[in-house]
Design a protein around this motif. Structure first.
Motif, PDB file in Angstrom:
ATOM      1  N   SER A 379      -4.555   8.789   0.623  1.00 24.52           N
ATOM      2  CA  SER A 379      -4.979   7.696   1.881  1.00 24.52           C
ATOM      3  C   SER A 379      -5.198   6.438   1.301  1.00 24.52           C
ATOM      4  O   SER A 379      -4.819   5.430   1.909  1.00 24.52           O
ATOM      5  N   GLU A 380      -6.000   6.223   0.213  1.00 24.96           N
ATOM      6  CA  GLU A 380      -6.203   5.023  -0.337  1.00 24.96           C
ATOM      7  C   GLU A 380      -5.061   4.152  -0.861  1.00 24.96           C
ATOM      8  O   GLU A 380      -4.757   3.191  -0.492  1.00 24.96           O
ATOM      9  N   VAL A 381      -4.132   5.095  -1.619  1.00 28.20           N
ATOM     10  CA  VAL A 381      -2.576   4.507  -1.974  1.00 28.20           C
ATOM     11  C   VAL A 381      -1.941   4.049  -0.805  1.00 28.20           C
ATOM     12  O   VAL A 381      -1.511   3.066  -0.806  1.00 28.20           O
ATOM     13  N   ASN A 382      -1.935   5.045   0.152  1.00 28.22           N
ATOM     14  CA  ASN A 382      -1.046   4.600   1.386  1.00 28.22           C
ATOM     15  C   ASN A 382      -1.579   3.366   2.242  1.00 28.22           C
ATOM     16  O   ASN A 382      -0.697   2.494   2.472  1.00 28.22           O
ATOM     17  N   THR A 383      -3.054   2.968   2.051  1.00 28.81           N
ATOM     18  CA  THR A 383      -3.498   1.910   2.752  1.00 28.81           C
ATOM     19  C   THR A 383      -3.101   0.741   2.113  1.00 28.81           C
ATOM     20  O   THR A 383      -2.686  -0.388   2.520  1.00 28.81           O
ATOM     21  N   LEU A 384      -3.270   0.993   0.936  1.00 28.75           N
ATOM     22  CA  LEU A 384      -3.090  -0.154   0.158  1.00 28.75           C
ATOM     23  C   LEU A 384      -1.418  -0.618   0.096  1.00 28.75           C
ATOM     24  O   LEU A 384      -1.056  -1.814  -0.068  1.00 28.75           O
ATOM     25  N   ILE A 385      -0.648   0.234  -0.130  1.00 32.33           N
ATOM     26  CA  ILE A 385       0.824   0.066  -0.146  1.00 32.33           C
ATOM     27  C   ILE A 385       1.299  -0.661   1.310  1.00 32.33           C
ATOM     28  O   ILE A 385       1.991  -1.581   1.270  1.00 32.33           O
ATOM     29  N   GLN A 386       0.716  -0.364   2.279  1.00 32.29           N
ATOM     30  CA  GLN A 386       1.067  -0.925   3.643  1.00 32.29           C
ATOM     31  C   GLN A 386       0.540  -2.446   3.651  1.00 32.29           C
ATOM     32  O   GLN A 386       1.259  -3.468   3.996  1.00 32.29           O
ATOM     33  N   LYS A 387      -0.715  -2.934   3.024  1.00 34.68           N
ATOM     34  CA  LYS A 387      -1.050  -4.012   3.007  1.00 34.68           C
ATOM     35  C   LYS A 387       0.015  -4.795   1.920  1.00 34.68           C
ATOM     36  O   LYS A 387       0.278  -6.011   2.155  1.00 34.68           O
ATOM     37  N   LEU A 388       0.080  -4.223   0.777  1.00 40.03           N
ATOM     38  CA  LEU A 388       0.875  -4.901  -0.268  1.00 40.03           C
ATOM     39  C   LEU A 388       2.420  -5.198   0.508  1.00 40.03           C
ATOM     40  O   LEU A 388       2.873  -6.454   0.217  1.00 40.03           O
ATOM     41  N   LYS A 389       2.886  -4.303   1.246  1.00 36.53           N
ATOM     42  CA  LYS A 389       4.111  -4.391   1.799  1.00 36.53           C
ATOM     43  C   LYS A 389       4.255  -5.460   2.747  1.00 36.53           C
ATOM     44  O   LYS A 389       5.012  -6.339   2.651  1.00 36.53           O
ATOM     45  N   LEU A 390       3.237  -5.655   3.569  1.00 41.01           N
ATOM     46  CA  LEU A 390       3.011  -6.701   4.652  1.00 41.01           C
ATOM     47  C   LEU A 390       2.852  -7.906   3.963  1.00 41.01           C
ATOM     48  O   LEU A 390       3.796  -8.997   4.425  1.00 41.01           O
ATOM     49  N   ASN A 391       2.215  -8.201   3.032  1.00 41.87           N
ATOM     50  CA  ASN A 391       2.101  -9.525   2.347  1.00 41.87           C
ATOM     51  C   ASN A 391       3.304 -10.090   1.553  1.00 41.87           C
ATOM     52  O   ASN A 391       3.757 -11.164   1.294  1.00 41.87           O
ATOM     53  N   LEU A 392       4.002  -8.841   0.834  1.00 40.81           N
ATOM     54  CA  LEU A 392       5.301  -9.196  -0.071  1.00 40.81           C
ATOM     55  C   LEU A 392       6.378  -9.540   0.985  1.00 40.81           C
ATOM     56  O   LEU A 392       7.127 -10.571   0.664  1.00 40.81           O
ATOM     57  N   CYS A 393       6.374  -9.322   2.160  1.00 42.08           N
ATOM     58  CA  CYS A 393       7.521  -9.350   3.357  1.00 42.08           C
ATOM     59  C   CYS A 393       7.161 -10.940   3.683  1.00 42.08           C
ATOM     60  O   CYS A 393       8.191 -11.138   4.364  1.00 42.08           O
ATOM     61  N   ILE A 394       5.909 -11.346   3.628  1.00 37.37           N
ATOM     62  CA  ILE A 394       5.854 -12.733   4.262  1.00 37.37           C
ATOM     63  C   ILE A 394       5.446 -13.876   3.094  1.00 37.37           C
ATOM     64  O   ILE A 394       5.292 -14.934   3.325  1.00 37.37           O
ATOM     65  N   GLY A 395       5.681 -13.265   1.840  1.00 41.85           N
ATOM     66  CA  GLY A 395       5.464 -14.333   0.494  1.00 41.85           C
ATOM     67  C   GLY A 395       4.265 -14.767   0.467  1.00 41.85           C
ATOM     68  O   GLY A 395       3.881 -15.725  -0.247  1.00 41.85           O
ATOM     69  N   ASN A 396       3.184 -13.934   0.929  1.00 44.75           N
ATOM     70  CA  ASN A 396       1.769 -14.237   0.673  1.00 44.75           C
ATOM     71  C   ASN A 396       1.475 -13.543  -0.803  1.00 44.75           C
ATOM     72  O   ASN A 396       1.004 -12.596  -1.003  1.00 44.75           O
ATOM     73  N   VAL A 397       1.687 -14.229  -1.913  1.00 41.62           N
ATOM     74  CA  VAL A 397       1.696 -13.903  -3.139  1.00 41.62           C
ATOM     75  C   VAL A 397       0.052 -13.651  -3.648  1.00 41.62           C
ATOM     76  O   VAL A 397      -0.021 -12.317  -4.238  1.00 41.62           O
ATOM     77  N   ASP A 398      -0.906 -14.134  -3.322  1.00 44.58           N
ATOM     78  CA  ASP A 398      -2.323 -13.975  -3.783  1.00 44.58           C
ATOM     79  C   ASP A 398      -2.901 -12.692  -3.005  1.00 44.58           C
ATOM     80  O   ASP A 398      -3.312 -11.812  -3.593  1.00 44.58           O
ATOM     81  N   GLU A 399      -2.548 -12.598  -1.822  1.00 46.31           N
ATOM     82  CA  GLU A 399      -3.033 -11.278  -1.025  1.00 46.31           C
ATOM     83  C   GLU A 399      -2.267 -10.201  -1.669  1.00 46.31           C
ATOM     84  O   GLU A 399      -2.927  -9.033  -1.820  1.00 46.31           O
ATOM     85  N   ALA A 400      -1.012 -10.199  -1.928  1.00 47.05           N
ATOM     86  CA  ALA A 400      -0.122  -8.939  -2.391  1.00 47.05           C
ATOM     87  C   ALA A 400      -0.744  -8.513  -3.573  1.00 47.05           C
ATOM     88  O   ALA A 400      -0.724  -7.672  -3.832  1.00 47.05           O
ATOM     89  N   MET A 401      -1.133  -9.712  -4.537  1.00 43.93           N
ATOM     90  CA  MET A 401      -1.460  -9.241  -5.918  1.00 43.93           C
ATOM     91  C   MET A 401      -2.677  -8.614  -6.012  1.00 43.93           C
ATOM     92  O   MET A 401      -3.168  -7.727  -6.653  1.00 43.93           O
ATOM     93  N   LEU A 402      -3.863  -8.931  -5.122  1.00 45.88           N
ATOM     94  CA  LEU A 402      -5.136  -8.315  -4.569  1.00 45.88           C
ATOM     95  C   LEU A 402      -4.776  -6.782  -4.638  1.00 45.88           C
ATOM     96  O   LEU A 402      -5.568  -6.149  -4.912  1.00 45.88           O
ATOM     97  N   CYS A 403      -3.746  -6.640  -3.305  1.00 45.74           N
ATOM     98  CA  CYS A 403      -3.523  -5.154  -3.006  1.00 45.74           C
ATOM     99  C   CYS A 403      -3.087  -4.412  -4.407  1.00 45.74           C
ATOM    100  O   CYS A 403      -3.276  -3.315  -4.783  1.00 45.74           O
ATOM    101  N   LEU A 404      -2.059  -5.132  -5.172  1.00 47.16           N
ATOM    102  CA  LEU A 404      -1.563  -4.687  -6.378  1.00 47.16           C
ATOM    103  C   LEU A 404      -2.520  -4.259  -7.397  1.00 47.16           C
ATOM    104  O   LEU A 404      -2.605  -3.375  -8.104  1.00 47.16           O
ATOM    105  N   LYS A 405      -3.701  -5.355  -7.501  1.00 49.77           N
ATOM    106  CA  LYS A 405      -4.756  -5.039  -8.655  1.00 49.77           C
ATOM    107  C   LYS A 405      -5.539  -3.804  -8.038  1.00 49.77           C
ATOM    108  O   LYS A 405      -5.957  -3.083  -8.946  1.00 49.77           O
TER     109      LYS A 405
END
Length: 520
Positions: A379-405
């Motif tokens: 569940s934790e992985v799925n939540t972070l994947i969805q947030k990461l996907k959203l930010n990657l798809c709009i070019g929001n790098v900092d938020e995406a990298m926080l999810c990746l972190k």
């Protein structure tokens, strides 16, 4: 308003299929070949591939129920329609313990003893089955058929438990008569996913033909591309309309997502029928097969070989070994092939190259192992994947990298010894899986004239070019300098997509992402 055609979702009974006017893909010509070929046959296919419907079709054929086959291909080859007794065992009802297995077999035998009679001297399960076979043959004057569907379910449920040996012994004693009373039998047909050779089905029935790799039966379960187009053109057009796509585009997407299974050396393409029917019934391209669940063997294998499983795409295996070997916990390739997570991708002489059959299965594998690789809950992985996907798809790098972190934080290292461990390779391996789950085409170590790019992730609108460095190997500064000096982003200079170059620094001590920087 035109009524939707009835697609056979979840229909495993041939009589229900025909009388209920469900759309039926006619494979009865192949069914006839199987029924009138070798006496003892075994077919292995992944779950949800139509094995039970095949068994039900065979049962109706052997019972001589001609009316159910009117208008089908079998009518062109069958003239006699002999009515035979059929002993049918659905071992998916056999439970998950030795006691439940005994109870199921007892109940099935009792139902047949009401039809063919009972001898009080026959007390063991095996002797009772032998008696039923002999009496059915004597009473009808024709050879009978024995069909065992999903024989391996009780064995899978009890694998590596104290119940497994007892279940094997029950099977060994129960099925002995299939050989000893062969003169009473026209056909024995057995299906399953995995092959347990130590039980009597294989060790005693030494004439049992494994038709799982035979070319003529390669598409007896599942759908070919021609069948997909011939039988489901209306549903495909509806799906295309919903996604505002051309029919050819939808067919390409169906192929990439659900096709790609090969069960013979000639590599006949086979679609997963369960996923295709769900996609067409709901007019939605999604992952359906994995949602029906896995099993304990798969879960245990995944935990044991978590570092190997995601990289099995393109692995080599001896053809005879794959076709003849028993399932075991020391060789993940065997079970992953039999269960449908790997398939034959190419033939090289006496060897097969195995790989993921399609996007649905590849995504399912990564979703299964990523929580194990990152030491986090699904569940934790799925939540972070969805947030990461959203930010990657709009070019929001900092938020995406926080999810990746968050995803890679505290990632456990491989079982390799620390002094032999390549840390950058470890994180690159994980990041590739993460980006794939986000819907990106992820590639690692891409060669170009000036050097080798660590990782590229690309979708329809963005390309992320990444260089990874450990904090004790130059860190963020080394990554930035390397990307600038070698002009990594130039590889996409002609692309209309937005190119984003990112330098990433990872820490050995914290075992995670430490710092990142967008390189202009």
């Amino acid at each position: 308003m035109k009524q939707n055609r009835k697609l056979p979702l979840g229909i495993q009974d041939f009589e229900e299929m025909r009388r209920g006017d469900y759309l039926y893909v006619d494979k009865t010509d192949i069914v006839w070949q199987l029924a009138n070929g070798d006496k003892y046959n075994f077919l292995s296919r992944p779950r949800r591939f139509g094995k039970s419907l095949l068994c039900s079709t065979l049962k109706c054929y052997f019972e001589g129920r001609k009316e159910l086959f009117e208008g089908l291909k079998i009518m062109q080859v069958e003239d006699d329609w002999v009515k035979r007794p059929v002993i049918y065992l659905s071992m998916s009802l056999g439970g998950s313990s030795a006691q439940e297995l005994r109870e199921y077999l007892h109940n099935v035998l009792s139902s047949y003893e009401k039809i063919y009679g009972k001898n009080p001297d026959e007390r063991s399960l095996g002797n009772r089955l032998n008696g039923i076979i002999q009496r059915a043959y004597a009473q009808f004057g024709v050879k009978i058929a024995v069909i065992v569907d999903e024989y391996d379910v009780p064995l899978q449920h009890t694998y590596e438990t104290n119940q497994h040996d007892e279940c094997r012994e029950i099977y060994r004693n129960f099925f002995t008569g299939l050989k000893d009373y062969g003169y009473c039998i026209k056909c024995v047909f057995i299906t399953g996913i995995t092959k347990f050779t130590q039980i009597s089905l294989f060790s005693m029935l030494n004439t049992l033909t494994n038709v799982s790799f035979d070319e003529q039966y390669s598409a007896i379960c599942g759908l070919t591309h021609d069948e997909l187009v011939q039988y489901y053109s209306e549903e495909i057009s509806k799906l295309a309309s919903r996604y505002d796509m051309e029919v050819s585009q939808v067919l390409s997407e169906l192929k990439a997502t659900y096709d790609g299974y090969h069960f013979s050396r000639k590599l006949q393409n086979v679609y997963n029928p369960f996923s295709v029917l769900n996609a067409l019934s709901r007019s939605q391209l999604n992952s359906y097969w994995i949602a029906t669940g896995s099993n304990e063997i798969l879960n245990n294998l995944s935990k044991k070989y978590v570092d190997e499983i995601p990289s099995l795409d393109g692995c080599l295996i001896d053809a005879d070994y794959l076709e003849m070997s028993d399932v075991n916990m020391e060789e993940p390739k065997l079970f992953l092939y039999q269960s449908g997570y790997l398939t034959i991708k190419a033939v090289r002489g006496d060897y097969y190259i195995l790989g993921y059959p399609n996007k649905e299965v590849k995504k399912a594998m990564f979703e299964m192992v990523l929580p194990m690789m990152t030491n986090k809950s699904s569940s934790e992985v799925n939540t972070l994947i969805q947030k990461l996907k959203l930010n990657l798809c709009i070019g929001n790098v900092d938020e995406a990298m926080l999810c990746l972190k968050g995803l890679v934080a505290g990632t456990p290292y491989s079982i390799q010894k620390r002094e032999q461990f390549v840390f950058e390779e470890h994180f690159r391996f994980i990041l590739k899986k993460i980006f794939y789950l986000c819907g990106f085409d992820a590639k690692e170590e891409i060669e170009m004239a000036s050097g080798r790019i660590d990782l590229i992730a690309e979708n329809d609108f963005y390309v992320y070019v990444m260089e990874l460095k450990m904090d004790d190997n130059g860190g963020i500064n080394a990554a930035v300098n390397q990307m600038k000096s070698r002009h990594y982003a130039d590889i996409y200079a002609a692309s209309e997509k937005k190119i984003i170059s990112i330098a990433l620094e990872f820490s050995k001590e914290s075992r995670g992402l430490k710092e990142w920087l967008v390189v202009e």
